[in-house]
Design a protein around this motif. Structure first.
Motif, PDB file in Angstrom:
ATOM      1  N   PRO A  10      -4.921   6.744  17.479  1.00  0.00           N
ATOM      2  CA  PRO A  10      -3.599   7.283  18.330  1.00  0.00           C
ATOM      3  C   PRO A  10      -2.729   8.394  17.803  1.00  0.00           C
ATOM      4  N   PRO A  11      -2.146   9.402  18.192  1.00  0.00           N
ATOM      5  CA  PRO A  11      -1.297  10.196  17.726  1.00  0.00           C
ATOM      6  C   PRO A  11      -0.049   9.499  17.367  1.00  0.00           C
ATOM      7  N   ALA A  12       0.452   9.846  16.274  1.00  0.00           N
ATOM      8  CA  ALA A  12       1.728   9.062  15.699  1.00  0.00           C
ATOM      9  C   ALA A  12       2.908   9.107  16.689  1.00  0.00           C
ATOM     10  N   HIS A  13       2.815  10.086  17.547  1.00  0.00           N
ATOM     11  CA  HIS A  13       4.181  10.038  18.554  1.00  0.00           C
ATOM     12  C   HIS A  13       3.958   9.358  19.652  1.00  0.00           C
ATOM     13  N   VAL A  14       2.740   8.660  19.879  1.00  0.00           N
ATOM     14  CA  VAL A  14       2.251   7.935  21.237  1.00  0.00           C
ATOM     15  C   VAL A  14       2.429   6.584  21.278  1.00  0.00           C
ATOM     16  N   LYS A  15       2.821   5.814  22.089  1.00  0.00           N
ATOM     17  CA  LYS A  15       2.947   4.534  22.396  1.00  0.00           C
ATOM     18  C   LYS A  15       2.517   3.780  23.514  1.00  0.00           C
ATOM     19  N   PHE A  16       1.639   3.155  23.647  1.00  0.00           N
ATOM     20  CA  PHE A  16       0.976   2.452  25.019  1.00  0.00           C
ATOM     21  C   PHE A  16       1.834   1.232  25.201  1.00  0.00           C
ATOM     22  N   VAL A  17       2.221   0.838  26.239  1.00  0.00           N
ATOM     23  CA  VAL A  17       2.637  -0.321  26.672  1.00  0.00           C
ATOM     24  C   VAL A  17       2.051  -0.649  28.009  1.00  0.00           C
ATOM     25  N   LEU A  18       0.977  -1.615  27.956  1.00  0.00           N
ATOM     26  CA  LEU A  18       0.108  -2.116  28.984  1.00  0.00           C
ATOM     27  C   LEU A  18       0.696  -3.438  29.580  1.00  0.00           C
ATOM     28  N   ALA A  19       0.471  -3.350  30.833  1.00  0.00           N
ATOM     29  CA  ALA A  19       0.901  -4.682  31.637  1.00  0.00           C
ATOM     30  C   ALA A  19      -0.050  -4.900  32.647  1.00  0.00           C
ATOM     31  N   THR A  20      -0.319  -6.449  32.789  1.00  0.00           N
ATOM     32  CA  THR A  20      -1.383  -7.018  33.576  1.00  0.00           C
ATOM     33  C   THR A  20      -1.123  -8.194  34.218  1.00  0.00           C
ATOM     34  N   THR A  21      -1.379  -8.607  35.200  1.00  0.00           N
ATOM     35  CA  THR A  21      -1.433 -10.125  35.579  1.00  0.00           C
ATOM     36  C   THR A  21      -2.647 -10.792  35.435  1.00  0.00           C
ATOM     37  N   ASP A  22      -3.951  -9.978  35.083  1.00  0.00           N
ATOM     38  CA  ASP A  22      -5.194 -10.423  34.965  1.00  0.00           C
ATOM     39  C   ASP A  22      -5.834 -10.000  33.640  1.00  0.00           C
ATOM     40  N   PRO A  23      -5.679 -10.446  32.484  1.00  0.00           N
ATOM     41  CA  PRO A  23      -6.144 -10.035  31.220  1.00  0.00           C
ATOM     42  C   PRO A  23      -7.561 -10.197  31.073  1.00  0.00           C
ATOM     43  N   GLN A  24      -8.084 -11.262  32.047  1.00  0.00           N
ATOM     44  CA  GLN A  24      -9.574 -11.510  31.715  1.00  0.00           C
ATOM     45  C   GLN A  24     -10.485 -10.181  32.114  1.00  0.00           C
ATOM     46  N   LYS A  25      -9.869  -9.297  32.769  1.00  0.00           N
ATOM     47  CA  LYS A  25     -10.657  -8.202  33.379  1.00  0.00           C
ATOM     48  C   LYS A  25     -10.555  -6.966  32.449  1.00  0.00           C
ATOM     49  N   ILE A  26      -9.848  -7.228  31.157  1.00  0.00           N
ATOM     50  CA  ILE A  26      -9.533  -6.105  30.299  1.00  0.00           C
ATOM     51  C   ILE A  26     -10.844  -6.127  29.226  1.00  0.00           C
ATOM     52  N   PRO A  27     -11.494  -5.071  29.041  1.00  0.00           N
ATOM     53  CA  PRO A  27     -12.534  -5.254  27.903  1.00  0.00           C
ATOM     54  C   PRO A  27     -11.967  -5.607  26.709  1.00  0.00           C
ATOM     55  N   VAL A  28     -12.739  -6.437  25.690  1.00  0.00           N
ATOM     56  CA  VAL A  28     -12.272  -6.844  24.459  1.00  0.00           C
ATOM     57  C   VAL A  28     -12.086  -5.881  23.456  1.00  0.00           C
ATOM     58  N   THR A  29     -12.755  -4.859  23.646  1.00  0.00           N
ATOM     59  CA  THR A  29     -12.577  -3.802  22.795  1.00  0.00           C
ATOM     60  C   THR A  29     -11.105  -3.148  22.896  1.00  0.00           C
ATOM     61  N   VAL A  30     -10.652  -3.157  24.136  1.00  0.00           N
ATOM     62  CA  VAL A  30      -9.180  -2.681  24.384  1.00  0.00           C
ATOM     63  C   VAL A  30      -8.209  -3.799  24.107  1.00  0.00           C
ATOM     64  N   LEU A  31      -8.598  -5.283  24.229  1.00  0.00           N
ATOM     65  CA  LEU A  31      -7.591  -5.989  23.796  1.00  0.00           C
ATOM     66  C   LEU A  31      -7.342  -6.111  22.489  1.00  0.00           C
ATOM     67  N   SER A  32      -8.368  -6.111  21.873  1.00  0.00           N
ATOM     68  CA  SER A  32      -8.514  -6.192  20.301  1.00  0.00           C
ATOM     69  C   SER A  32      -7.764  -5.153  19.549  1.00  0.00           C
ATOM     70  N   ARG A  33      -7.539  -3.923  20.155  1.00  0.00           N
ATOM     71  CA  ARG A  33      -6.445  -2.833  19.669  1.00  0.00           C
ATOM     72  C   ARG A  33      -5.010  -2.747  20.186  1.00  0.00           C
ATOM     73  N   CYS A  34      -4.630  -3.911  20.906  1.00  0.00           N
ATOM     74  CA  CYS A  34      -3.290  -4.132  21.362  1.00  0.00           C
ATOM     75  C   CYS A  34      -2.421  -5.456  20.768  1.00  0.00           C
ATOM     76  N   LEU A  35      -1.370  -5.125  20.567  1.00  0.00           N
ATOM     77  CA  LEU A  35      -0.537  -6.372  20.259  1.00  0.00           C
ATOM     78  C   LEU A  35      -0.262  -6.854  21.548  1.00  0.00           C
ATOM     79  N   GLN A  36      -0.439  -8.428  21.656  1.00  0.00           N
ATOM     80  CA  GLN A  36      -0.380  -8.867  23.115  1.00  0.00           C
ATOM     81  C   GLN A  36       0.690 -10.034  23.007  1.00  0.00           C
TER      82      GLN A  36
END
Length: 530
Positions: A145-171
């Motif tokens: 990620p660029p230093a100036h970018v922050k992602f905030v993801l929201a979901t009601t169904d985390p089971q459908k998110i690929p583990v490769t994405v989950l592992s890169r997020c603070l949950q």
């Protein structure tokens, strides 16, 4: 134009957020220590604060006073984020933008530096709705990620998110908000809005919100309109289709009195008011839960609770085992009501099931037993009380009965398997074979799961070579349940007689036209506190 309450009272700081203290504590500590992550994932059911938290984070990162856990709310960045005009805050609804092209366009723009803020913040709601290719496109940016970018993801169904994405997020998992906290927040808001209300009405709204603060505020808006500027219990019940608690109190009193006709009469009264029987079962389960809590942990119901007196009265009508059984029956009734011919049939069958399966020794159980079975039980009691011709036969019989009761206590059975064992009478027991008999009228207990558990426990207790036979037959009145039932009935008769002969009670009856309600009298067992 007046804003709806859900928008007007949307939290703007971490301190205003209700019910998510565990998440707020972690985020404020991280911001205070400048330990920033490039991607946050908030999970939880609707209306618990996921996107609200995301916007507060955007303010905390871009506040002109610096990165802080307490954004000022007054600077240009804070005001623009609150009003939805901050150019470096990009919100995307993944449910409407699932395609890879949308994600690629968004990520290409992420490469450019922020226009006015410190960070570009991308809030992606319902992120689980993105397509597989869109997730793959996002993954590259999440990895580097660029230093100036922050992602905030929201979901009601985390089971459908690929583990490769989950592992890169603070949950962070946001929990459903407790009813008491929703009610208190509604009370605070109505006080600030100068709207008259009844606290019981707010309790109903908080329960209907089912853990969602947003739903609670939307229901509050609806209740204010429905009540003509006031929030009163009667109007809220009508709006929600909620069941007046007095109907449920009457049902439990009638059940305790073992009055089957009375139960049906209460159901007819509810039907005449077109009340929702599905909601009635839900509220009945809640009531039984409160009664069980009151019995086990009395301090859970405050002394100033408006329902304290009636709850105390009702909790005294049932044993703990009865409340547990009725609670399970109500839960089953709720799951079955969609399969019933209609709601009325599903509701009344649940009431009849409570009456029929009442634990032995309760008034309801005695009433539910068919007349022929009562006659057999009476005859068995008379036979048991008749002295046999040989004291030595009798001594062995009593020894066998006592031993079976002790064996059951050693088996470690619970639930319906234990109920089955207690309704079994030991007929024969030697080194190779055990014969048990269940009285007619209780054969409904002989379901395979309960039989299997009982047989497995007996084989473990005595050894695998034991053959176990369980048949249905005439009762000898010597099952542990029947023995306990006779003891309870004797104690109940003695307790009623003692109350009726009490001088003070007799004075009330004779001079003040008082009446003793037998079903409210419970004998004091040895060891009970007086």
């Amino acid at each position: 134009m007046t804003q709806v309450l859900a928008r007007k009272w949307r939290p703007k700081t971490f301190s205003e957020l209700v019910g998510q203290e565990h998440v707020v504590r972690a985020l404020t500590n991280a911001l205070r220590q400048q330990r920033l992550h490039h991607a946050y994932l908030f999970t939880g059911t609707r209306g618990v604060g996921k996107t609200t938290l995301a916007r507060i984070i955007a303010k905390a990162l871009n506040c002109e006073t610096g990165i802080t856990e307490a954004p000022c709310g007054k600077c240009g960045a804070c005001c623009e984020i609150d009003s939805g005009r901050f150019v470096d805050l990009i919100e995307l609804d993944a449910a409407s933008n699932t395609q890879v092209d949308n994600m690629r366009e968004l990520l290409e723009n992420a490469l450019y530096a922020p226009s006015s803020g410190r960070f570009k913040v991308y809030i992606i709601d319902e992120v689980h709705m993105l397509s597989r290719s869109a997730f793959n496109a996002m993954l590259k940016t999440l990895e580097e990620p660029p230093a100036h970018v922050k992602f905030v993801l929201a979901t009601t169904d985390p089971q459908k998110i690929p583990v490769t994405v989950l592992s890169r997020c603070l949950q962070f998992n946001l929990k459903q908000i407790p009813q008491a906290q929703i009610r208190d927040q509604l009370q605070k808001i109505l006080g600030a809005e100068n709207v008259a209300f009844e606290l019981t009405a707010l309790t109903l709204l908080a329960r209907a919100a089912q853990g969602s603060m947003r739903d609670g505020l939307s229901l509050l808006d609806q209740a204010i309109a429905h009540g003509g500027g006031k929030v009163e219990e009667g109007a809220v019940r009508a709006m929600l289709g909620a069941v007046d608690q007095t109907y449920l109190y009457a049902i439990l009193r009638t059940l305790a009195a073992s009055d089957g006709a009375g139960l049906m009469a209460e159901a007819e009264r509810m039907a005449s008011r077109s009340l929702s029987f599905e909601n009635a079962l839900q509220d009945l389960g809640t009531l039984l839960h409160r009664l069980a809590l009151l019995q086990a942990v009395p301090e859970t119901v405050a002394a100033d609770d408006p329902d304290h007196a009636v709850l105390t009265e009702l909790s005294g009508l049932f044993g703990a085992d009865e409340l547990q059984l009725y609670y399970q029956i109500v839960l089953q009734g709720r799951s079955d009501i969609g399969l019933a011919p209609d709601e009325y049939a599903g509701f009344t069958m649940t009431l009849l099931r409570m009456l029929a399966f009442a634990p032995d020794g309760s008034a309801a159980a005695a009433s539910a037993r068919p007349a022929a079975a009562q006659s057999r039980a009476g005859a068995a009691a008379i036979i048991a009380a008749t002295p046999p011709s040989s004291a030595a036969q009798e001594a062995k019989k009593n020894q066998t009965k006592a031993a079976w009761g002790e064996i059951i206590d050693q088996l470690g059975l619970t639930g319906m398997a234990r109920v089955l064992a207690q309704h079994c009478e030991l007929v024969k027991h030697d080194e190779t074979r055990m014969e048990l008999c269940v009285a007619k009228g209780h054969e409904r207990l002989l379901e395979k799961p309960y039989l299997d558990k009982l047989k497995a426990a007996l084989m473990q207790h005595f050894g695998g070579a034991l053959h176990i036979a369980i048949d249905v037959g005439a009762s000898g009145g010597n099952s542990p349940a029947e023995i306990t039932n006779r003891q309870k009935q004797r104690l109940q008769v003695e307790a009623i007689a003692e109350i009726e002969q009490d001088p003070f009670v007799r004075d009330l009856v004779e001079n003040f036209d008082a009446r003793v309600i037998d079903s409210t009298i419970k004998p004091i067992q040895s060891g009970d506190k007086r």
